[in-house]
Write a protein that holds these residues in place. Structure first.
Motif, short mmCIF file in Angstrom:
data_model
loop_
_atom_site.label_atom_id
_atom_site.label_comp_id
_atom_site.label_asym_id
_atom_site.label_seq_id
_atom_site.Cartn_x
_atom_site.Cartn_y
_atom_site.Cartn_z
N HIS A 35 0.95 -1.17 0.05
CA HIS A 35 -0.03 -0.06 -0.17
C HIS A 35 0.82 1.34 0.02
CE1 HIS A 35 -3.37 -2.73 0.76
NE2 HIS A 35 -3.97 -1.88 0.43
N LEU A 36 0.82 1.90 -0.95
CA LEU A 36 1.54 3.11 -1.22
C LEU A 36 0.99 4.38 -0.86
CD1 LEU A 36 3.79 4.84 -2.74
CD2 LEU A 36 2.53 4.57 -4.73
N GLY A 37 1.44 5.10 0.07
CA GLY A 37 0.97 6.41 0.65
C GLY A 37 1.69 7.71 0.04
N VAL A 46 -3.95 6.47 -0.40
CA VAL A 46 -3.29 5.15 -0.32
C VAL A 46 -3.74 4.15 -1.43
CG1 VAL A 46 -3.25 3.11 1.29
CG2 VAL A 46 -3.44 5.48 2.27
N VAL A 47 -2.87 3.75 -2.19
CA VAL A 47 -3.37 2.86 -3.17
C VAL A 47 -2.65 1.64 -3.20
CG1 VAL A 47 -3.79 4.72 -4.78
CG2 VAL A 47 -1.52 4.26 -4.81
N PRO A 48 -3.01 0.43 -3.59
CA PRO A 48 -2.44 -0.86 -3.32
C PRO A 48 -1.83 -0.93 -4.76
CG PRO A 48 -4.85 -1.04 -3.90
CD PRO A 48 -4.65 0.46 -3.55
N THR A 49 -0.48 -1.35 -4.66
CA THR A 49 0.12 -1.58 -5.98
C THR A 49 1.13 -2.50 -5.90
OG1 THR A 49 1.38 -0.31 -7.66
CG2 THR A 49 1.95 0.14 -5.36
N CYS A 76 4.99 6.83 1.78
CA CYS A 76 5.28 5.82 2.78
C CYS A 76 4.80 4.59 2.16
CB CYS A 76 4.29 5.96 4.04
SG CYS A 76 4.46 4.60 5.11
N VAL A 77 5.66 3.23 1.81
CA VAL A 77 5.04 1.94 1.33
C VAL A 77 5.00 1.18 2.55
CG1 VAL A 77 5.82 0.14 0.11
CG2 VAL A 77 5.99 2.55 -0.72
#
Lengths: 213, 213
Positions: A35-37, A46-49, A76-77
């Protein structure tokens, strides 16, 4: 050893902290998505990648037009593995068993052609080990449309909770079942593309991917 | 219908967008933890945490001292279900099947005693349905140490990808296996607390929690 900056030093539940670089690598390597913030116009997003790791660098990729990557800058990952539900004798001591890693830093746009391909390989292999050598590699047009971003693992923290619930002393006498309900993640049977040409078997690196995801 | 604000309107892969409120509820209700994004001193921070839903409000909780909750203010809460790895004939068309929801808004600190207990119940039941009525409820001291936060579901987006890979037209002729490797999530056997008093059986709501998590 991992960094001890203010934002990677736990202020609570310190016993859950892991401080070795190998713990960080283990949590990251066991994951499929992160989850990339990012901060976009002052707001968190916040996106899942997907991601991949090479040494102490984490790689992300996306369309050159992706909103979350345009924001870039400080990120923030977080990678989280949920291992079980911790069932206590009191509501407030319910918890989860988990392993998680948080990496803080600034995304660097990867420009070097060789590093870009290595990163895309790492991202593909993280999702599907063995696939890079089995499929068509990225061509010029695809590479031009893809942003590759690098994040140093220099500033990171790892938190792990495992084991049974911790109840208040007086609650152990309650006639309430307590323990852990483990969460299991595995692979189902490979589901062929309906458009798959006849006679192409499932390769061993897909069919034989251990029971545990 | 869900909101159509700029940050909840997909700019890419629009076909993955789901726009009904029931889709949002379904993704949230099927989850166990969310990833909470906050901005702390200008930096993004993404923490995994438990949550619960009542109607169109999402609830979070934590220690009153938690860093991520002190930041509060504008947040993004993301819930992601990873359903499978999409194995394409070319590296760049690899993807994942997933269901995800992103909720944007400002955290409201819940002060009302009744709403606080209802929220803690919803959070407990999201992790472990049936537990609230089986365990000791929060006491005054526990309630005083716990922050309960509410987030309206007014501004949210849902993205879903399912189905086989989509390869470039000319790649369908390649002798490469393509399809989906499904990810399965289930429950293991309940693992009793070593400190469990003898003669307390695993209750039906834990032992009988369907195969799928």
């Amino acid at each position: 050893m991992l960094s001890t900056t203010p934002r990677t030093t736990l202020t609570r539940s310190k016993e859950r902290s892991r401080t070795s670089r190998s713990d960080l690598h283990a949590v990251l390597d066991a994951g499929l998505i992160c989850h990339l913030g990012v901060v976009l116009d002052g707001y968190p997003m916040v996106v899942p990648t997907a991601y991949g790791r090479i040494g102490d660098t984490l790689y992300l990729h996306g369309s050159t037009g992706a909103t979350s990557l345009r924001a870039a800058g400080e990120v923030c990952v977080t990678v989280t593995h949920l291992d079980g539900i911790v069932l206590a004798r009191s509501a407030m001591h319910h918890s989860v068993n988990y392993r998680s890693a948080m990496v803080y830093g600034t995304l660097r746009t990867v420009e070097d052609a060789e590093e870009r391909v290595a990163a895309l390989r790492a991202i593909t292999e993280q999702l599907a080990p063995g696939q890079w050598d089995a499929v068509r590699r990225p061509d010029k047009k695809e590479l031009a449309a893809t942003a590759v971003l690098a994040l140093s693992l220099a500033e990171a923290s790892v938190k792990v909770r495992q084991g049974p619930p911790k109840d208040d002393e007086e609650d152990y006498a309650l006639p309430v079942w307590a323990g852990v309900l483990p969460l299991t993640v595995g692979w189902g049977a490979p589901d062929p593309d309906p458009a798959l040409a006849p006679g192409i078997p499932v390769p061993a690196h897909i069919a034989g991917r251990g029971r545990n995801a």
